[in-house]
Design a protein around this motif. Structure first.
Motif, short mmCIF file in Angstrom:
data_model
loop_
_atom_site.label_atom_id
_atom_site.label_comp_id
_atom_site.label_asym_id
_atom_site.label_seq_id
_atom_site.Cartn_x
_atom_site.Cartn_y
_atom_site.Cartn_z
N CYS A 236 29.41 8.85 -13.68
CA CYS A 236 28.67 8.27 -12.56
C CYS A 236 27.20 8.47 -12.92
N THR A 237 26.57 7.39 -13.38
CA THR A 237 25.20 7.50 -13.87
C THR A 237 24.16 7.63 -12.77
N ASN A 238 24.58 7.49 -11.52
CA ASN A 238 23.68 7.69 -10.39
C ASN A 238 23.90 9.11 -9.86
N GLU A 239 22.98 10.01 -10.19
CA GLU A 239 23.13 11.42 -9.80
C GLU A 239 23.19 11.61 -8.29
N ASP A 240 22.43 10.80 -7.54
CA ASP A 240 22.46 10.91 -6.08
C ASP A 240 23.83 10.52 -5.54
N GLU A 241 24.42 9.49 -6.10
CA GLU A 241 25.76 9.07 -5.68
C GLU A 241 26.80 10.14 -6.02
N ALA A 242 26.70 10.70 -7.22
CA ALA A 242 27.63 11.77 -7.61
C ALA A 242 27.48 12.98 -6.69
N ALA A 243 26.26 13.33 -6.35
CA ALA A 243 26.01 14.46 -5.45
C ALA A 243 26.60 14.19 -4.06
N GLN A 244 26.44 12.96 -3.58
CA GLN A 244 27.00 12.59 -2.27
C GLN A 244 28.53 12.68 -2.29
N ARG A 245 29.14 12.24 -3.39
CA ARG A 245 30.59 12.33 -3.52
C ARG A 245 31.04 13.79 -3.43
N LEU A 246 30.32 14.66 -4.14
CA LEU A 246 30.70 16.07 -4.15
C LEU A 246 30.56 16.69 -2.76
N ARG A 247 29.54 16.28 -2.03
CA ARG A 247 29.32 16.84 -0.68
C ARG A 247 30.36 16.36 0.33
N THR A 248 30.94 15.18 0.10
CA THR A 248 31.81 14.59 1.13
C THR A 248 33.26 14.45 0.73
N ARG A 249 33.61 14.78 -0.50
CA ARG A 249 34.97 14.50 -0.96
C ARG A 249 35.99 15.48 -0.39
N GLU A 250 37.18 14.96 -0.22
CA GLU A 250 38.35 15.75 0.16
C GLU A 250 39.23 15.80 -1.08
N THR A 251 39.41 16.99 -1.63
CA THR A 251 40.14 17.12 -2.90
C THR A 251 41.64 16.99 -2.74
N GLY A 252 42.15 17.32 -1.55
CA GLY A 252 43.60 17.31 -1.36
C GLY A 252 44.28 18.50 -2.00
N ILE A 253 43.50 19.49 -2.43
CA ILE A 253 44.05 20.68 -3.07
C ILE A 253 43.74 21.89 -2.20
N ASP A 254 44.79 22.51 -1.67
CA ASP A 254 44.65 23.64 -0.77
C ASP A 254 43.86 24.78 -1.42
N GLY A 255 42.75 25.14 -0.80
CA GLY A 255 41.96 26.27 -1.26
C GLY A 255 40.87 25.95 -2.27
N LEU A 256 40.84 24.73 -2.81
CA LEU A 256 39.85 24.40 -3.82
C LEU A 256 38.46 24.32 -3.19
N LEU A 257 37.56 25.13 -3.70
CA LEU A 257 36.19 25.13 -3.20
C LEU A 257 35.44 23.93 -3.78
N PRO A 258 34.51 23.39 -3.00
CA PRO A 258 33.77 22.22 -3.49
C PRO A 258 32.84 22.60 -4.64
N VAL A 259 32.60 21.65 -5.52
CA VAL A 259 31.61 21.80 -6.57
C VAL A 259 30.28 21.36 -5.98
N MET A 260 29.29 22.19 -6.15
CA MET A 260 27.97 21.86 -5.64
C MET A 260 27.23 20.97 -6.65
N PRO A 261 26.42 20.04 -6.16
CA PRO A 261 25.70 19.15 -7.07
C PRO A 261 24.91 19.89 -8.15
N GLN A 262 24.27 21.00 -7.80
CA GLN A 262 23.49 21.74 -8.79
C GLN A 262 24.40 22.34 -9.87
N ASP A 263 25.64 22.68 -9.51
CA ASP A 263 26.59 23.19 -10.50
C ASP A 263 27.01 22.07 -11.46
N ARG A 264 27.14 20.87 -10.94
CA ARG A 264 27.47 19.72 -11.79
C ARG A 264 26.40 19.50 -12.84
#
Length: 165
Positions: free
Chosen positions: A100-128
């Motif tokens: 995803c060459t748009n960093e803002d879009e990738a960051a928004q996805r990370l902030r709003t995504r539902e992984t569907g995996i019980d207990g999985l912590l979100p990846v923060m944009p700065q970690d990406r």
């Protein structure tokens, strides 16, 4: 084998490809989180999630099933593991990078995504942004998901698979 940083869209594409083709989906995030759920949140999974994925890929490929490996695969040793399984089982591997060459879009996805995996912590944009990424000289192509409908990205992915396969 789909590779890409968190937020690139690879898991969404992997699921759509699995639905479309009937291939077995092996999502490394699931195996890694299962290990944490069983051993505690601070458990260091190391490469164990990948090893589970390799073992399952071997099992399914030997039974004649197609497999989709969904993992970051950011470094050559991770990718080499998938290649070794393909060689061992006499199957072809197709390596595709999802970006995803748009960093803002990738960051928004990370902030709003539902992984569907019980207990999985979100990846923060700065970690990406801090993730190591080694270029893959054996990649069959790249699918850029930035600003595009998922259906168009799936079409691109199917085209790459057909061209390579």
């Amino acid at each position: 084998m789909l590779s890409g940083l968190p937020g690139s869209g690879k898991s969404t594409l992997a699921q759509k490809m699995s639905d479309h083709t009937g291939a077995i989906l092996l999502r490394i995030d699931v195996f890694e989180q299962d290990l944490r759920n069983a051993n505690g949140d601070t458990f260091d999974v190391g490469t164990q999630g990948y090893q589970i994925g390799y073992d399952l890929a071997r099992h399914h490929l030997l039974k004649g099933k197609d497999v989709i490996a969904d993992a970051v695969n950011a470094v050559e040793p991770a990718r080499t593991g998938w290649r070794a399984i393909a060689e061992e089982t006499g199957t072809q591997i197709i390596e595709i990078e999802v970006v995803c060459t748009n960093e803002d879009e990738a960051a928004q996805r990370l902030r709003t995504r539902e992984t569907g995996i019980d207990g999985l912590l979100p990846v923060m944009p700065q970690d990406r942004r801090k993730r190591t990424w080694e270029p893959n000289s054996l990649s069959s192509g790249t699918v850029d998901t930035a600003g595009r409908p998922i259906s168009d990205c799936v079409d691109d992915l199917l085209r790459l698979v057909k061209q390579t396969g």
